[in-house]
Scaffold this motif. Structure first.
Motif, PDB file in Angstrom:
ATOM      1  N   PHE A   1     -20.196 -18.495  41.579  1.00 62.33           N
ATOM      2  CA  PHE A   1     -19.088 -17.286  41.282  1.00 62.33           C
ATOM      3  C   PHE A   1     -19.650 -16.379  40.118  1.00 62.33           C
ATOM      4  N   ILE A   2     -19.140 -14.792  40.610  1.00 61.80           N
ATOM      5  CA  ILE A   2     -19.618 -14.099  39.659  1.00 61.80           C
ATOM      6  C   ILE A   2     -18.723 -13.928  38.367  1.00 61.80           C
ATOM      7  N   SER A   3     -17.295 -13.947  38.909  1.00 59.67           N
ATOM      8  CA  SER A   3     -16.275 -13.715  37.734  1.00 59.67           C
ATOM      9  C   SER A   3     -15.678 -15.205  37.593  1.00 59.67           C
ATOM     10  N   GLU A   4     -14.551 -15.167  36.869  1.00 58.31           N
ATOM     11  CA  GLU A   4     -13.636 -16.314  36.303  1.00 58.31           C
ATOM     12  C   GLU A   4     -12.991 -16.685  37.349  1.00 58.31           C
ATOM     13  N   LYS A   5     -13.067 -16.380  38.702  1.00 58.42           N
ATOM     14  CA  LYS A   5     -12.472 -16.955  39.854  1.00 58.42           C
ATOM     15  C   LYS A   5     -12.614 -18.508  40.096  1.00 58.42           C
ATOM     16  N   PHE A   6     -13.535 -19.241  39.447  1.00 54.80           N
ATOM     17  CA  PHE A   6     -13.605 -20.693  39.645  1.00 54.80           C
ATOM     18  C   PHE A   6     -12.370 -21.429  39.456  1.00 54.80           C
ATOM     19  N   GLN A   7     -11.853 -21.619  38.327  1.00 52.98           N
ATOM     20  CA  GLN A   7     -10.690 -22.171  38.036  1.00 52.98           C
ATOM     21  C   GLN A   7      -9.605 -21.755  38.822  1.00 52.98           C
ATOM     22  N   PRO A   8      -9.067 -20.835  39.265  1.00 54.85           N
ATOM     23  CA  PRO A   8      -8.030 -20.431  40.119  1.00 54.85           C
ATOM     24  C   PRO A   8      -8.382 -21.115  41.699  1.00 54.85           C
ATOM     25  N   THR A   9      -9.630 -20.952  41.915  1.00 50.40           N
ATOM     26  CA  THR A   9      -9.963 -21.484  43.309  1.00 50.40           C
ATOM     27  C   THR A   9      -9.938 -23.116  43.403  1.00 50.40           C
ATOM     28  N   LYS A  10     -10.276 -23.550  42.224  1.00 50.08           N
ATOM     29  CA  LYS A  10     -10.254 -25.009  42.027  1.00 50.08           C
ATOM     30  C   LYS A  10      -8.770 -25.564  42.017  1.00 50.08           C
ATOM     31  N   ALA A  11      -7.769 -24.814  41.404  1.00 51.09           N
ATOM     32  CA  ALA A  11      -6.454 -25.120  41.216  1.00 51.09           C
ATOM     33  C   ALA A  11      -5.967 -25.265  42.979  1.00 51.09           C
ATOM     34  N   ALA A  12      -6.431 -23.949  43.585  1.00 48.86           N
ATOM     35  CA  ALA A  12      -5.870 -23.922  44.764  1.00 48.86           C
ATOM     36  C   ALA A  12      -6.241 -25.195  45.915  1.00 48.86           C
ATOM     37  N   ILE A  13      -7.657 -25.375  45.700  1.00 48.47           N
ATOM     38  CA  ILE A  13      -8.043 -26.613  46.453  1.00 48.47           C
ATOM     39  C   ILE A  13      -7.236 -27.789  46.153  1.00 48.47           C
ATOM     40  N   GLU A  14      -7.060 -28.230  44.767  1.00 49.53           N
ATOM     41  CA  GLU A  14      -6.483 -29.491  44.377  1.00 49.53           C
ATOM     42  C   GLU A  14      -4.970 -29.388  44.885  1.00 49.53           C
TER      43      GLU A  14
ATOM     44  N   GLU B   1     -14.686 -12.176  45.758  1.00 51.73           N
ATOM     45  CA  GLU B   1     -14.091 -13.309  45.233  1.00 51.73           C
ATOM     46  C   GLU B   1     -12.504 -13.558  45.434  1.00 51.73           C
ATOM     47  N   SER B   2     -11.932 -12.676  45.609  1.00 51.72           N
ATOM     48  CA  SER B   2     -10.548 -12.443  45.700  1.00 51.72           C
ATOM     49  C   SER B   2     -10.084 -12.991  47.094  1.00 51.72           C
ATOM     50  N   ASN B   3     -11.108 -12.993  47.910  1.00 46.03           N
ATOM     51  CA  ASN B   3     -10.779 -13.749  49.223  1.00 46.03           C
ATOM     52  C   ASN B   3     -10.802 -15.293  49.117  1.00 46.03           C
ATOM     53  N   GLU B   4      -9.575 -15.661  49.269  1.00 47.35           N
ATOM     54  CA  GLU B   4      -9.256 -17.136  48.962  1.00 47.35           C
ATOM     55  C   GLU B   4     -10.063 -17.986  49.834  1.00 47.35           C
ATOM     56  N   LEU B   5     -10.457 -17.812  50.928  1.00 50.39           N
ATOM     57  CA  LEU B   5     -11.266 -18.852  52.183  1.00 50.39           C
ATOM     58  C   LEU B   5     -12.581 -18.675  51.603  1.00 50.39           C
ATOM     59  N   LEU B   6     -13.153 -17.501  51.310  1.00 48.68           N
ATOM     60  CA  LEU B   6     -14.689 -17.455  50.717  1.00 48.68           C
ATOM     61  C   LEU B   6     -14.884 -18.286  49.590  1.00 48.68           C
TER      62      LEU B   6
END
Length: 192
Positions: free
Chosen positions: A126-139, A106-111
């Motif tokens: 998502f397995i871990s709490e990577k949802f919020q950082p990924t959402k913020a990166a897309i925004e 999940e640390s792979n930004e593209l995936l």
């Protein structure tokens, strides 16, 4: 192979008795139990292999989800009651290898972005709490797009439209001259 072996248990036992084979060919009830529990532990690997193999193209968004599926299944297999020690060891090894290979997937930004943008998975992928950082990166990427690149894209679109109009007028003039008739008399073309 193990599944077929277990399905054919009765014919195999009968054949061993009829052929009077030595003890090394005979499986005891504990070994049959190990085969049965091993099949249950390994079914998810077969299912994932079939899923990936059946598609012409596998989307990147499935990688994290399938890894999550593997991990959950192996963990639930380890929690099973009356699990033979050999199968527990196999499941521990599988769990260790899955963690070694996929713990940081999940640390792979593209995936992660692929999972979030796939309408089948979104937050559930998502397995871990990577949802919020990924959402913020897309925004952040979208916000960066809207300011400069959209303006550039719109101005390029206007330029293309104006150039197409000029080319259309020039084509009509050329066609008119070639055919000996002036098409511009029927369809007025602005002179530039």
């Amino acid at each position: 192979m193990l599944t077929r072996f277990l399905k054919n248990k009765e014919p195999l036992l009968s054949t061993i008795v009829l052929l009077q084979l030595s003890e090394e060919f005979k499986l005891n009830p504990q070994e049959w139990d190990i085969i049965d529990h091993s099949i249950n532990a390994l079914t998810v690997f077969n299912a994932v292999t079939e899923e990936i193999s059946s598609e012409k193209t596998v989307s990147a968004s499935k990688i994290i989800v399938l890894t999550k599926f593997h991990s959950r299944h192996v963990n639930s297999s380890l929690e099973g009651k009356n699990l033979p020690e050999e199968v527990k060891n196999m499941c521990r090894e599988l769990k260790q290898e899955l963690n070694r290979r996929f713990s940081n997937i999940e640390s792979n930004e593209l995936l992660s972005q692929c999972v979030l943008l796939d309408p089948r998975f979104k937050r559930k992928g998502f397995i871990s709490e990577k949802f919020q950082p990924t959402k913020a990166a897309i925004e952040k990427k979208i916000a960066g797009l809207t300011s400069q690149q959209i303006k550039t894209g719109l101005s390029k679109k206007r330029q293309i439209t104006i150039e197409n109009q000029k080319n259309a007028g020039n084509i009509l003039l050329i066609c008119g001259k070639i055919s000996g008739k002036m098409l511009s008399q029927r369809m007025p073309v602005r002179q530039q």
